[in-house]
Write an enzyme that holds these catalytic residues in place. Structure first.
Site, PDB file in Angstrom:
ATOM      1  N   ALA A  73     -27.544 -44.593  43.665  1.00 17.66           N
ATOM      2  CA  ALA A  73     -27.754 -45.855  42.962  1.00 17.66           C
ATOM      3  C   ALA A  73     -29.226 -46.239  42.872  1.00 17.66           C
ATOM      4  O   ALA A  73     -29.663 -46.807  41.873  1.00 17.66           O
ATOM      5  CB  ALA A  73     -26.969 -46.970  43.644  1.00 17.66           C
ATOM      6  N   ASN A 153     -24.039 -57.219  48.385  1.00 14.38           N
ATOM      7  CA  ASN A 153     -23.761 -56.259  49.441  1.00 14.38           C
ATOM      8  C   ASN A 153     -23.674 -56.880  50.829  1.00 14.38           C
ATOM      9  O   ASN A 153     -23.090 -56.291  51.735  1.00 14.38           O
ATOM     10  CB  ASN A 153     -24.824 -55.147  49.443  1.00 14.38           C
ATOM     11  CG  ASN A 153     -26.236 -55.713  49.482  1.00 14.38           C
ATOM     12  OD1 ASN A 153     -26.642 -56.459  48.598  1.00 14.38           O
ATOM     13  ND2 ASN A 153     -26.993 -55.351  50.508  1.00 14.38           N
ATOM     14  N   GLN A 181     -21.395 -52.188  44.970  1.00 14.95           N
ATOM     15  CA  GLN A 181     -20.396 -52.672  45.924  1.00 14.95           C
ATOM     16  C   GLN A 181     -19.075 -53.060  45.263  1.00 14.95           C
ATOM     17  O   GLN A 181     -18.101 -53.328  45.962  1.00 14.95           O
ATOM     18  CB  GLN A 181     -20.957 -53.870  46.700  1.00 14.95           C
ATOM     19  CG  GLN A 181     -22.133 -53.548  47.584  1.00 14.95           C
ATOM     20  CD  GLN A 181     -21.791 -52.622  48.741  1.00 14.95           C
ATOM     21  OE1 GLN A 181     -20.633 -52.342  49.026  1.00 14.95           O
ATOM     22  NE2 GLN A 181     -22.819 -52.125  49.421  1.00 14.95           N
ATOM     23  N   ALA A 200     -21.500 -42.987  44.647  1.00 16.06           N
ATOM     24  CA  ALA A 200     -20.271 -42.346  45.117  1.00 16.06           C
ATOM     25  C   ALA A 200     -19.928 -42.698  46.554  1.00 16.06           C
ATOM     26  O   ALA A 200     -18.752 -42.909  46.888  1.00 16.06           O
ATOM     27  CB  ALA A 200     -20.395 -40.830  44.972  1.00 16.06           C
ATOM     28  N   HIS A 201     -20.928 -42.754  47.435  1.00 14.44           N
ATOM     29  CA  HIS A 201     -20.613 -42.899  48.858  1.00 14.44           C
ATOM     30  C   HIS A 201     -20.130 -44.293  49.231  1.00 14.44           C
ATOM     31  O   HIS A 201     -19.698 -44.521  50.366  1.00 14.44           O
ATOM     32  CB  HIS A 201     -21.807 -42.488  49.727  1.00 14.44           C
ATOM     33  CG  HIS A 201     -22.896 -43.498  49.845  1.00 14.44           C
ATOM     34  ND1 HIS A 201     -23.060 -44.286  50.949  1.00 14.44           N
ATOM     35  CD2 HIS A 201     -23.897 -43.843  48.991  1.00 14.44           C
ATOM     36  CE1 HIS A 201     -24.104 -45.070  50.795  1.00 14.44           C
ATOM     37  NE2 HIS A 201     -24.635 -44.824  49.612  1.00 14.44           N
ATOM     38  N   THR A 240     -31.400 -29.821  38.172  1.00 14.47           N
ATOM     39  CA  THR A 240     -30.129 -29.116  38.332  1.00 14.47           C
ATOM     40  C   THR A 240     -29.069 -30.062  38.885  1.00 14.47           C
ATOM     41  O   THR A 240     -29.298 -30.755  39.879  1.00 14.47           O
ATOM     42  CB  THR A 240     -30.293 -27.917  39.294  1.00 14.47           C
ATOM     43  OG1 THR A 240     -31.289 -27.044  38.773  1.00 14.47           O
ATOM     44  CG2 THR A 240     -28.981 -27.169  39.454  1.00 14.47           C
ATOM     45  N   CYS A 326     -29.983 -50.397  54.059  1.00 10.92           N
ATOM     46  CA  CYS A 326     -31.291 -49.907  53.609  1.00 10.92           C
ATOM     47  C   CYS A 326     -32.442 -50.642  54.263  1.00 10.92           C
ATOM     48  O   CYS A 326     -33.582 -50.175  54.247  1.00 10.92           O
ATOM     49  CB  CYS A 326     -31.389 -50.049  52.090  1.00 10.92           C
ATOM     50  SG  CYS A 326     -30.066 -49.196  51.206  1.00 10.92           S
TER      51      CYS A 326
END
Length: 381
Positions: A73, A153, A181, A200-201, A240, A326
């Site tokens: 994100a 969050n 969130q 994703a996490h 990639t 964070c």
């Protein structure tokens, strides 16, 4: 290791078993580069990426071609904000955001301020809400973007996204939302939104992969890519592709979409049980509103204790946080709670509890008992 009870799902979530199973073959058997266009290894990888793109688009009501994969994100946020800033290079630029946004948003705008942009940081009320009239009156002729998170969050507060989107649409302004969130936890839709970041996490997918929704077929501009080298992801994000991570993110989106309603109800009940138990402790306060919030989050302040001692003591048996993961290394009070009017002392003595798929009623009962004991010990009672 004897881990404590985990109530920090807003920081990260464990990969769902279905997600891990789906990912494993893409590390070994199907190891191709999705950009390899001339042999089956690349074709198979590319097909898996496109399937995941469709799964993620379905979660947020988008079209698959509007999903751009990133490393998470934070990168998606940087691409959205800095990419739009570059579109309007040479023009007078103004942006509107909020004091309680995630640091990834606030730090981006601080950087843009250093490059000449003007930023309005909307204040919040005690419950974390913004005043829509203040938002309206903050718009200028040179306003390029409104950037407001879907759900906070730290407190779980949900902003009135549809009303904000309507304001942006009427004024012809880009609306960007950090939905990290919210996606996979409540129903979200990209209707009226031009840019949306997800990770994703946060919904039982792997770490290291996220996405930016970029609306197509609209007269407002798309961001300019911030990473050069190969033109991957339609030129928005070269590099990639992380095929195993993308496959996992797609599977997680599919799994979570199928359980949104049931988990909303289950987690709401458990969160309310936890909240009621903790608020029975004398001199405790709920930070934020009991309404308009995520079903699995509560943020509570505890008078009469030192914040660092509180966090250390509680985390011996219940893993929680004092704010965003964070910024948890910082001893400073949460900027979110400070903006909501809490003094520094109470801001430091506040804990965020966030529940998830593996949370049980016994976890809640044990957590209430341990926090009660911890507060009693810290207060010397």
């Amino acid at each position: 290791m004897n881990y404590p009870i985990y109530l920090d799902y807003n920081a990260t979530t464990p990969c769902a078993p279905e997600v891990l199973e789906e990912m494993l073959p893409w590390f070994s058997q199907h190891f191709g580069n999705a950009a390899s266009k001339y042999h089956p290894y690349g074709w198979v990888a590319e097909e898996a990426v496109e399937k995941a793109r469709e799964q993620i688009a379905n979660l947020i009501g988008a079209r698959s071609k509007e999903i751009i994969f990133t490393s998470g994100a934070t990168e998606a946020i940087n691409l959205a904000i800095k990419g739009i800033f570059e579109v309007y290079a040479g023009e007078k630029q103004h942006y509107i955001t909020c004091q309680t946004e995630h640091k990834a948003i606030l730090d981006c705008f601080e950087e843009l301020e250093g490059k000449g942009a003007s930023i309005t940081y909307l204040p919040v009320q005690r419950d974390g809400s913004i005043d829509l009239d203040t938002l309206q009156s903050s718009i200028r002729p040179e306003t390029k973007m409104i950037a407001l998170m879907w759900a906070n969050n730290e407190t779980g507060f949900i902003h009135p996204i549809s009303e904000i989107a309507q304001i942006a649409e009427e004024k012809g302004i880009i609306f960007f939302t950090d939905a990290v969130q919210a996606a996979g936890k409540i129903q979200v839709s990209v209707k009226g939104i031009h840019l949306m970041a997800i990770s994703a996490h946060k919904f039982e997918g792997p770490k290291g992969v996220g996405a930016l929704f970029i609306r197509h077929n609209h007269n407002l501009p798309k961001p300019i890519g911030q990473i050069s080298g190969g033109g991957h992801e339609k030129g928005f994000r070269s590099g990639t592709l992380n095929v195993p991570g993308i496959v996992g993110m797609g599977k997680a989106a599919e799994v979570k979409q199928g359980m949104l309603e049931s988990e909303f109800s289950r987690l709401s009940l458990l969160r309310n049980q936890l909240e009621e138990g903790l608020l029975q402790i004398p001199k405790t306060h709920l930070n934020g509103s009991q309404e308009h919030r995520l079903p699995h989050v509560t943020n509570i302040s505890f008078e009469g204790v030192e914040g660092e001692d509180l966090l250390r003591k509680v985390c011996m048996k219940v893993a929680v946080s004092s704010g965003s993961a964070c910024t948890s290394i910082s001893p400073k009070p949460s900027h979110v709670l400070k903006a909501m009017g809490l003094d520094d002392y109470l801001g430091r003595a506040s804990l965020r509890f966030s529940l998830g798929r593996q949370t049980t009623e016994q976890d809640i009962l044990d957590s209430i008992a341990w926090v009660r004991k911890s507060i009693k010990d810290l207060r010397g009672q």
